[in-house]
Design a protein around this motif. Structure first.
Motif, PDB file in Angstrom:
ATOM      1  N   UNK A 198       0.830  -1.209   0.000  1.00 59.32           N
ATOM      2  CA  UNK A 198       0.000   0.000   0.000  1.00 59.32           C
ATOM      3  C   UNK A 198       0.856   1.247   0.000  1.00 59.32           C
ATOM      4  N   UNK A 199       0.866   1.944   1.143  1.00 55.33           N
ATOM      5  CA  UNK A 199       1.606   3.204   1.264  1.00 55.33           C
ATOM      6  C   UNK A 199       2.940   2.967   1.968  1.00 55.33           C
ATOM      7  N   UNK A 200       4.025   3.580   1.459  1.00 54.91           N
ATOM      8  CA  UNK A 200       5.349   3.369   2.053  1.00 54.91           C
ATOM      9  C   UNK A 200       5.411   3.703   3.547  1.00 54.91           C
ATOM     10  N   UNK A 201       4.767   4.798   3.976  1.00 54.33           N
ATOM     11  CA  UNK A 201       4.854   5.175   5.383  1.00 54.33           C
ATOM     12  C   UNK A 201       4.130   4.175   6.280  1.00 54.33           C
ATOM     13  N   UNK A 202       3.084   3.547   5.770  1.00 56.80           N
ATOM     14  CA  UNK A 202       2.383   2.530   6.558  1.00 56.80           C
ATOM     15  C   UNK A 202       3.195   1.242   6.579  1.00 56.80           C
ATOM     16  N   UNK A 203       3.805   0.886   5.453  1.00 57.25           N
ATOM     17  CA  UNK A 203       4.664  -0.306   5.422  1.00 57.25           C
ATOM     18  C   UNK A 203       5.782  -0.169   6.448  1.00 57.25           C
ATOM     19  N   UNK A 204       6.417   0.991   6.495  1.00 57.86           N
ATOM     20  CA  UNK A 204       7.492   1.235   7.457  1.00 57.86           C
ATOM     21  C   UNK A 204       6.973   1.197   8.886  1.00 57.86           C
ATOM     22  N   UNK A 205       5.805   1.789   9.119  1.00 53.89           N
ATOM     23  CA  UNK A 205       5.232   1.808  10.470  1.00 53.89           C
ATOM     24  C   UNK A 205       4.840   0.414  10.943  1.00 53.89           C
ATOM     25  N   UNK A 206       4.340  -0.425  10.047  1.00 50.35           N
ATOM     26  CA  UNK A 206       4.015  -1.804  10.420  1.00 50.35           C
ATOM     27  C   UNK A 206       5.262  -2.567  10.838  1.00 50.35           C
TER      28      UNK A 206
END
Length: 176
Positions: free
Chosen positions: A102-110
């Motif tokens: 999905x979104x890079x910032x969400x991937x990193x946060x997960x």
């Protein structure tokens, strides 16, 4: 967070000088799912749903990598890449694989949620993927992201190399 730590002594000092309540002072807020995602909410943790084969990872691969027989597999309702839950013969989960695209910032946060930067070891395998891994008495986690994709593997085994092996197999099978 550092601002809060620096303000705390000043607020305590001011509080001791007067009975007036100072409004608008920084106070710790409860952790939220959106921490570190620039206001975007993290998707909820996947839950095991129906019994089915994992579409991107075979039971035999997991059994070999994790060192335990797989008695059943359940998948979450997440699409297009469901989370896969692999069970051992006693009915307990031995390994889970969560895939996010999905979104890079969400991937990193997960990834940071699963293997926090402050307490995990850095991970960079396969090449181009970044994240962390850690072990505890309950098992290990290996979590990495690349661009808008994240893969998080948790295992009941203490050796993080088992989780890393499964993560690499899932990434290769999904061609992420």
């Amino acid at each position: 967070m550092r601002r809060l730590v620096l303000l705390a002594p000043a607020v305590a000092l001011l509080a001791g000088c007067s009975a007036t309540i100072v409004s608008g002072t920084a106070a710790p807020s409860p952790p939220s799912a959106s921490t570190g995602t620039a206001g975007a909410e993290l998707p909820p943790d996947p839950q095991p749903g129906r019994t089915a084969d994992c579409p991107y990872l075979g039971s035999e691969v997991v059994a070999e990598a994790n060192g335990q027989h797989v008695s059943k597999v359940r998948v979450s309702a997440d699409e297009p890449h469901p989370a896969c839950f692999f069970y051992r013969p006693d009915g307990k989960i031995q390994l889970t694989v969560r895939v996010y695209v999905g979104r890079p910032e969400i991937a990193t946060a997960l990834v940071n949620k699963a293997a926090p930067i402050d307490s995990s070891n850095p991970a960079s395998d396969p090449a181009g993927w970044k994240g962390g891994y850690l072990s505890s008495d309950d098992g290990a986690v290996y979590a990495v992201s690349k661009g808008a994709s994240a893969v998080v593997v948790t295992t009941n085994q203490k050796q993080s190399v088992k989780a890393r092996t499964v993560a690499k197999k899932a990434i290769a099978a999904l061609k992420l």
